[in-house]
Design a protein around this motif. Structure first.
Motif, PDB file in Angstrom:
ATOM      1  N   SER A 133      10.343  -8.930  -9.087  1.00  0.00           N
ATOM      2  CA  SER A 133      11.744  -8.974  -9.491  1.00  0.00           C
ATOM      3  C   SER A 133      12.646  -8.150  -8.582  1.00  0.00           C
ATOM      4  CB  SER A 133      11.900  -8.485 -10.937  1.00  0.00           C
ATOM      5  OG  SER A 133      11.513  -7.125 -11.057  1.00  0.00           O
ATOM      6  N   ARG A 134      12.075  -7.268  -7.768  1.00  0.00           N
ATOM      7  CA  ARG A 134      12.863  -6.505  -6.799  1.00  0.00           C
ATOM      8  C   ARG A 134      12.968  -7.361  -5.531  1.00  0.00           C
ATOM      9  NH1 ARG A 134      10.724  -2.845 -10.284  1.00  0.00           N
ATOM     10  NH2 ARG A 134      11.659  -0.758 -10.413  1.00  0.00           N
ATOM     11  N   GLU A 135      13.989  -8.213  -5.497  1.00  0.00           N
ATOM     12  CA  GLU A 135      14.062  -9.284  -4.521  1.00  0.00           C
ATOM     13  C   GLU A 135      14.062  -8.790  -3.082  1.00  0.00           C
ATOM     14  OE1 GLU A 135      17.188 -12.045  -5.350  1.00  0.00           O
ATOM     15  OE2 GLU A 135      16.862 -11.936  -7.522  1.00  0.00           O
ATOM     16  N   GLU A 136      14.608  -7.598  -2.850  1.00  0.00           N
ATOM     17  CA  GLU A 136      14.717  -7.099  -1.482  1.00  0.00           C
ATOM     18  C   GLU A 136      13.444  -6.395  -1.015  1.00  0.00           C
ATOM     19  OE1 GLU A 136      15.660  -3.546  -3.996  1.00  0.00           O
ATOM     20  OE2 GLU A 136      15.882  -5.730  -4.117  1.00  0.00           O
ATOM     21  N   LYS A 137      12.476  -6.222  -1.905  1.00  0.00           N
ATOM     22  CA  LYS A 137      11.250  -5.509  -1.568  1.00  0.00           C
ATOM     23  C   LYS A 137      10.097  -6.477  -1.333  1.00  0.00           C
ATOM     24  CE  LYS A 137      13.075  -1.374  -2.219  1.00  0.00           C
ATOM     25  NZ  LYS A 137      13.214  -0.376  -1.136  1.00  0.00           N
ATOM     26  N   GLY A 138       9.187  -6.111  -0.431  1.00  0.00           N
ATOM     27  CA  GLY A 138       8.035  -6.946  -0.138  1.00  0.00           C
ATOM     28  C   GLY A 138       6.903  -6.696  -1.122  1.00  0.00           C
ATOM     29  N   VAL A 139       6.251  -7.780  -1.537  1.00  0.00           N
ATOM     30  CA  VAL A 139       5.109  -7.715  -2.450  1.00  0.00           C
ATOM     31  C   VAL A 139       3.943  -8.402  -1.737  1.00  0.00           C
ATOM     32  CG1 VAL A 139       4.254  -8.225  -4.768  1.00  0.00           C
ATOM     33  CG2 VAL A 139       6.726  -7.915  -4.381  1.00  0.00           C
ATOM     34  N   VAL A 140       2.983  -7.617  -1.274  1.00  0.00           N
ATOM     35  CA  VAL A 140       1.903  -8.138  -0.444  1.00  0.00           C
ATOM     36  C   VAL A 140       0.624  -8.118  -1.283  1.00  0.00           C
ATOM     37  CG1 VAL A 140       0.716  -7.953   1.756  1.00  0.00           C
ATOM     38  CG2 VAL A 140       3.099  -7.229   1.578  1.00  0.00           C
ATOM     39  N   VAL A 141       0.141  -9.314  -1.614  1.00  0.00           N
ATOM     40  CA  VAL A 141      -0.895  -9.491  -2.628  1.00  0.00           C
ATOM     41  C   VAL A 141      -2.270  -9.600  -1.978  1.00  0.00           C
ATOM     42  CG1 VAL A 141      -1.622 -10.887  -4.609  1.00  0.00           C
ATOM     43  CG2 VAL A 141       0.824 -10.734  -4.011  1.00  0.00           C
ATOM     44  N   LEU A 142      -3.238  -8.859  -2.517  1.00  0.00           N
ATOM     45  CA  LEU A 142      -4.613  -8.972  -2.036  1.00  0.00           C
ATOM     46  C   LEU A 142      -5.112 -10.395  -2.239  1.00  0.00           C
ATOM     47  CD1 LEU A 142      -6.204  -5.728  -3.547  1.00  0.00           C
ATOM     48  CD2 LEU A 142      -5.291  -6.062  -1.246  1.00  0.00           C
ATOM     49  N   CYS A 143      -5.634 -10.988  -1.165  1.00  0.00           N
ATOM     50  CA  CYS A 143      -6.103 -12.368  -1.226  1.00  0.00           C
ATOM     51  C   CYS A 143      -7.550 -12.469  -0.739  1.00  0.00           C
ATOM     52  CB  CYS A 143      -5.173 -13.256  -0.396  1.00  0.00           C
ATOM     53  SG  CYS A 143      -5.647 -14.989  -0.334  1.00  0.00           S
ATOM     54  N   ARG A 144      -7.761 -12.276   0.571  1.00  0.00           N
ATOM     55  CA  ARG A 144      -9.132 -12.255   1.125  1.00  0.00           C
ATOM     56  C   ARG A 144      -9.237 -10.998   1.963  1.00  0.00           C
ATOM     57  NH1 ARG A 144     -13.570 -11.291   2.018  1.00  0.00           N
ATOM     58  NH2 ARG A 144     -15.240 -12.701   2.700  1.00  0.00           N
ATOM     59  N   THR A 145      -9.849  -9.971   1.408  1.00  0.00           N
ATOM     60  CA  THR A 145      -9.841  -8.656   2.032  1.00  0.00           C
ATOM     61  C   THR A 145     -10.884  -8.560   3.141  1.00  0.00           C
ATOM     62  OG1 THR A 145     -11.283  -7.798   0.284  1.00  0.00           O
ATOM     63  CG2 THR A 145      -8.901  -7.541  -0.015  1.00  0.00           C
ATOM     64  N   SER A 146     -10.737  -7.537   3.988  1.00  0.00           N
ATOM     65  CA  SER A 146     -11.534  -7.440   5.209  1.00  0.00           C
ATOM     66  C   SER A 146     -12.891  -6.771   5.003  1.00  0.00           C
ATOM     67  CB  SER A 146     -10.746  -6.670   6.286  1.00  0.00           C
ATOM     68  OG  SER A 146     -10.430  -5.362   5.835  1.00  0.00           O
ATOM     69  N   ASN A 147     -13.124  -6.179   3.833  1.00  0.00           N
ATOM     70  CA  ASN A 147     -14.401  -5.487   3.604  1.00  0.00           C
ATOM     71  C   ASN A 147     -15.514  -6.482   3.318  1.00  0.00           C
ATOM     72  OD1 ASN A 147     -12.906  -5.946   1.088  1.00  0.00           O
ATOM     73  ND2 ASN A 147     -14.688  -5.026   0.092  1.00  0.00           N
ATOM     74  N   SER A 148     -16.757  -6.078   3.602  1.00  0.00           N
ATOM     75  CA  SER A 148     -17.890  -6.990   3.439  1.00  0.00           C
ATOM     76  C   SER A 148     -18.089  -7.401   1.980  1.00  0.00           C
ATOM     77  CB  SER A 148     -19.174  -6.338   3.975  1.00  0.00           C
ATOM     78  OG  SER A 148     -19.442  -5.112   3.294  1.00  0.00           O
ATOM     79  N   GLY A 149     -17.791  -6.504   1.048  1.00  0.00           N
ATOM     80  CA  GLY A 149     -17.951  -6.825  -0.362  1.00  0.00           C
ATOM     81  C   GLY A 149     -16.877  -7.726  -0.929  1.00  0.00           C
ATOM     82  N   GLY A 150     -15.855  -8.039  -0.110  1.00  0.00           N
ATOM     83  CA  GLY A 150     -14.799  -8.915  -0.582  1.00  0.00           C
ATOM     84  C   GLY A 150     -15.308 -10.265  -1.046  1.00  0.00           C
ATOM     85  N   ALA A 151     -16.417 -10.705  -0.470  1.00  0.00           N
ATOM     86  CA  ALA A 151     -16.969 -12.012  -0.823  1.00  0.00           C
ATOM     87  C   ALA A 151     -17.576 -12.037  -2.218  1.00  0.00           C
ATOM     88  CB  ALA A 151     -18.022 -12.417   0.209  1.00  0.00           C
ATOM     89  N   ASP A 152     -17.870 -10.871  -2.790  1.00  0.00           N
ATOM     90  CA  ASP A 152     -18.552 -10.842  -4.087  1.00  0.00           C
ATOM     91  C   ASP A 152     -17.803 -11.641  -5.141  1.00  0.00           C
ATOM     92  OD1 ASP A 152     -20.433  -9.233  -2.912  1.00  0.00           O
ATOM     93  OD2 ASP A 152     -19.768  -7.374  -3.891  1.00  0.00           O
ATOM     94  N   PHE A 153     -16.488 -11.496  -5.176  1.00  0.00           N
ATOM     95  CA  PHE A 153     -15.676 -12.225  -6.139  1.00  0.00           C
ATOM     96  C   PHE A 153     -14.733 -13.215  -5.459  1.00  0.00           C
ATOM     97  CE2 PHE A 153     -16.387  -8.101  -8.410  1.00  0.00           C
ATOM     98  CZ  PHE A 153     -17.248  -8.608  -9.381  1.00  0.00           C
TER      99      PHE A 153
END
Length: 273
Positions: A133-153
């Motif tokens: 809702s803070r239109e002027e602010k950036g919201v950067v959402v975790l999607c596919r992270t760089s760590n090896s365990g990111g694949a777990d979920f």
């Protein structure tokens, strides 16, 4: 003007998509820092050495979560802004109701006044609404992270031939009503970076190119999104830049190496832009 509009202008001004991660691990700070706030003293010198090559600074909240650390972070944000560089707080917040609203105050001028923040979508849209809702602010959402365990979920199949990270990307594009949403997609899995780009046209924050050895070419090819004729996105390096001077004999040599590391990454990425 949203964060990504400001970022586009910064990218054009510096000819750079480099995000410098300001993660001043106390155990790795050089001995010559003589300050009651050594993390702030370190960050100030890093900013002085790198701001010509930095599209953005990305402090990770984990390195500041104590009284002196918070003061150091406040000074760091103000100093980066004084150099004309936006600040993206890597906090990975994601909680419900009043708790989420309190976390989102980090974006306000009476909080930290950062320009953008990373968030975790695991608990759903309502937990991100105080940021969105803070239109002027950036919201950067975790999607596919760089760590090896990111694949777990993140790689679990959730139906319709989609993996969870792909579904997150598509939902985030739906939530991008104000043009202020981006995604965290790591350079350590370039095929998945490409898969997310095929699905959405959001800007990416791409970690993993520095110390984690991610694919710089893929980070540029798939990490940047067109925004009114400017390629917008960020490729982050933290340890690979800020500790590049380790082993140097003098302060000037240390931060000279830091500046050169940021410049080399900028030049390396620009080969592919």
């Amino acid at each position: 003007m949203s964060f990504f509009d400001d970022l586009a202008a910064r990218i054009e001004a510096t000819d750079s998509v480099v995000s410098v991660g300001l993660d001043p691990d106390p155990s790795r700070l050089p001995d010559f820092l003589d300050s009651e706030l050594p993390r702030w003293a370190f960050n100030r010198r890093v900013i002085d050495a790198t701001h010509e090559h930095a599209a953005c600074y990305k402090p990770n909240a984990a390195f500041y979560e104590d009284a002196d650390g918070w003061r150091a972070l406040q000074e760091t944000v103000a100093y980066a802004h004084g150099k004309g560089v936006p600040v993206l707080l890597d906090a990975k917040r994601g909680d419900i109701g009043n708790t989420a609203r309190q976390y989102a105050r980090l974006l306000d001028d009476d909080g930290l006044g950062v320009d953008a923040i990373t968030v975790n979508p695991f608990m759903g849209r309502d937990t991100l609404e105080p940021y969105l809702s803070r239109e002027e602010k950036g919201v950067v959402v975790l999607c596919r992270t760089s760590n090896s365990g990111g694949a777990d979920f993140q790689n679990l199949e959730v139906g319709n031939g989609k993996r969870l990270y792909e579904y997150v990307a598509q939902r985030c594009e739906e939530w991008n009503e104000h043009g202020n949403v981006g995604l965290v997609v790591g350079a350590t899995t370039p095929d998945e970076l490409e898969a997310v780009r095929d699905l959405v046209d959001l800007p990416f924050l791409v970690p993993g190119v520095g110390a984690q050895g991610g694919d710089a070419e893929a980070a540029v090819e798939y990490g940047l999104a067109d925004r009114d004729g400017t390629d917008v996105g960020l490729v982050n390096s933290s340890r690979g830049i800020i500790f590049a001077g380790e082993g140097a004999d003098t302060e000037s040599a240390y931060f000279g190496a830091v500046g050169q590391s940021a410049k080399r990454l900028k030049q390396r990425l620009n080969q592919y832009r």
